[in-house]
Scaffold this motif. Structure first.
Motif, mmCIF file in Angstrom:
data_model
loop_
_atom_site.group_PDB
_atom_site.id
_atom_site.type_symbol
_atom_site.label_atom_id
_atom_site.label_comp_id
_atom_site.label_asym_id
_atom_site.label_seq_id
_atom_site.Cartn_x
_atom_site.Cartn_y
_atom_site.Cartn_z
ATOM 1 N N ALA A 161 0.822 -1.251 -0.011
ATOM 2 C CA ALA A 161 -0.079 -0.109 -0.105
ATOM 3 C C ALA A 161 0.805 1.393 -0.188
ATOM 4 N N PHE A 162 2.105 1.184 0.353
ATOM 5 C CA PHE A 162 2.944 2.292 0.063
ATOM 6 C C PHE A 162 4.433 2.099 -0.395
ATOM 7 N N ALA A 163 5.162 2.898 -0.740
ATOM 8 C CA ALA A 163 6.414 2.652 -1.190
ATOM 9 C C ALA A 163 7.467 1.870 -0.444
ATOM 10 N N ALA A 164 8.080 0.893 -1.124
ATOM 11 C CA ALA A 164 9.188 0.125 -0.358
ATOM 12 C C ALA A 164 10.609 0.701 -0.384
ATOM 13 N N ASN A 165 11.178 1.001 0.497
ATOM 14 C CA ASN A 165 12.700 1.202 0.508
ATOM 15 C C ASN A 165 13.431 -0.049 0.611
ATOM 16 N N THR A 166 14.131 -0.272 -0.320
ATOM 17 C CA THR A 166 14.796 -1.559 -0.627
ATOM 18 C C THR A 166 16.391 -1.361 -0.793
ATOM 19 N N THR A 167 16.993 -2.499 -0.499
ATOM 20 C CA THR A 167 18.459 -2.364 -0.558
ATOM 21 C C THR A 167 18.735 -3.694 -1.660
ATOM 22 N N VAL A 223 17.389 -8.952 -2.269
ATOM 23 C CA VAL A 223 16.698 -7.653 -2.175
ATOM 24 C C VAL A 223 16.241 -7.674 -0.855
ATOM 25 N N SER A 224 16.297 -6.599 -0.163
ATOM 26 C CA SER A 224 16.053 -6.399 1.292
ATOM 27 C C SER A 224 15.017 -5.568 1.626
ATOM 28 N N PRO A 226 11.963 -3.396 4.512
ATOM 29 C CA PRO A 226 11.397 -3.646 5.665
ATOM 30 C C PRO A 226 9.740 -3.985 5.173
ATOM 31 N N GLN A 227 9.472 -3.573 4.143
ATOM 32 C CA GLN A 227 7.973 -4.017 3.471
ATOM 33 C C GLN A 227 8.174 -5.607 2.709
ATOM 34 N N ALA A 228 7.630 -5.524 1.749
ATOM 35 C CA ALA A 228 7.759 -6.920 1.089
ATOM 36 C C ALA A 228 7.570 -6.435 -0.433
ATOM 37 N N VAL A 229 8.384 -7.314 -1.219
ATOM 38 C CA VAL A 229 8.430 -7.029 -2.694
ATOM 39 C C VAL A 229 8.535 -8.463 -3.606
ATOM 40 N N LEU A 230 8.375 -8.266 -4.663
ATOM 41 C CA LEU A 230 8.336 -9.528 -5.576
ATOM 42 C C LEU A 230 9.555 -9.136 -6.571
ATOM 43 N N GLY A 231 10.504 -10.176 -6.805
ATOM 44 C CA GLY A 231 11.423 -9.858 -8.045
ATOM 45 C C GLY A 231 11.669 -11.039 -8.787
ATOM 46 N N HIS A 232 12.256 -10.759 -9.947
ATOM 47 C CA HIS A 232 12.653 -11.451 -10.802
ATOM 48 C C HIS A 232 13.536 -10.958 -12.066
ATOM 49 N N ALA A 233 14.482 -11.714 -12.555
ATOM 50 C CA ALA A 233 15.477 -11.112 -13.389
ATOM 51 C C ALA A 233 15.178 -11.486 -14.831
#
Length: 280
Positions: A161-167, A223-224, A226-233
């Motif tokens: 529901a809000f932007a994800a700060n990711t590393t 990818v880390s 505090p929220q939750a994301v999905l990822g692929h390459a």
């Protein structure tokens, strides 16, 4: 048991591997990127239930946000299939549109998308359809490459529901035997809700390498957030633009740590509903 299919182009010989899915289907799903530059996105959905399914497709612009760029509703009859050879065009969006796609259905459906090289459509790759519940605070993409033959883009999706700060942490692995620890490089970025902004040449991006030529590096990405994301390459053959899409998974879950590539050289160290017709 597990099943899959290999869709082979009769002229180029290109194989696109389509993973099998449970017939139970799902009532929602996400596609990280549709309409990538140089590609056409094909979307296909099968009604896995005994009742007619109302399927809603919603596209969001590349920058993300809560306001859709377009939406469409179709009705898929029991055990019916609807296929959009160019889902961007089917949604009434302008040629060149790039964004993300979300879908919901009133009955369980099974969905799949395929990325085809726009010129000639002789090379393609099936993209993973993910669900919001698959998102995780730590996601691993087990193989990335930046060489004269292949380039890798990282594609992240934020279903929250809000932007994800990711590393994004790249682990460069020069030793294919696994006997040497990877060399880490990391960068931070913010992933907007529903955005579709792939990180091109993620190996050089993570290493802050401004060169315009391949680095020759390989490794994996974690990818880390505090929220939750999905990822692929998206691993692309630079000679043909043939895409291979490598799904990412939560670090706490099992994942394939080895990708085998066959090559000639040794392995290096909503409007009103309408009936589904299948036409674009």
């Amino acid at each position: 048991f597990h099943g899959m299919a290999s869709v082979v182009h009769n002229v180029s010989g290109d194989s696109a591997f389509e993973d099998g899915q449970a017939m139970t289907g799902a009532t929602d799903g996400l596609v990280s990127v549709i309409g990538s530059a140089g590609y056409v996105t094909e979307a296909t959905f099968v009604n896995a239930s005994e009742s007619a399914a109302q399927l809603q497709l919603v596209a969001y612009p590349a920058a993300g946000g809560s306001t859709p760029a377009a939406a469409k509703v179709v009705v898929v009859l029991p055990h019916g299939q609807v296929s959009f050879p160019d889902v961007v065009k089917k949604l009434g969006l302008a040629a060149g549109f790039t964004g993300s796609l979300a879908w919901t259905a009133s009955q369980p459906v099974v969905g799949v998308t395929r990325e085809l090289v726009k010129v000639g459509k002789r090379y393609s790759g099936f993209a993973p359809i993910q669900r919001a519940r698959d998102a995780a605070a730590r996601v691993v993409v087990p193989y990335v490459e930046d060489t004269a033959g292949f380039a890798t883009a990282l594609e992240l999706t934020n279903p929250g529901a809000f932007a994800a700060n990711t590393t994004v942490r790249l682990f460069e692995t020069a030793d294919a035997s696994g006997a040497t620890p990877g060399i880490e490089a990391a960068r931070d970025l913010t992933v907007a809700v529903n955005s579709a902004l792939p990180i091109a040449d993620v190996v050089r991006w993570a290493r802050r390498d401004a060169a315009t030529t391949p680095s020759g590096k390989r490794g994996f990405v974690v990818v880390s957030t505090p929220q939750a994301v999905l990822g692929h390459a998206r691993l692309v053959d630079l000679a043909t633009q043939d895409p291979a899409l490598i799904d990412g998974g939560a670090v706490t879950e099992a994942f394939s740590s080895v990708v085998v590539r066959v090559e000639p050289l040794p392995f290096a160290t909503p409007a009103g509903a309408e009936p589904a017709t299948g036409a674009s």
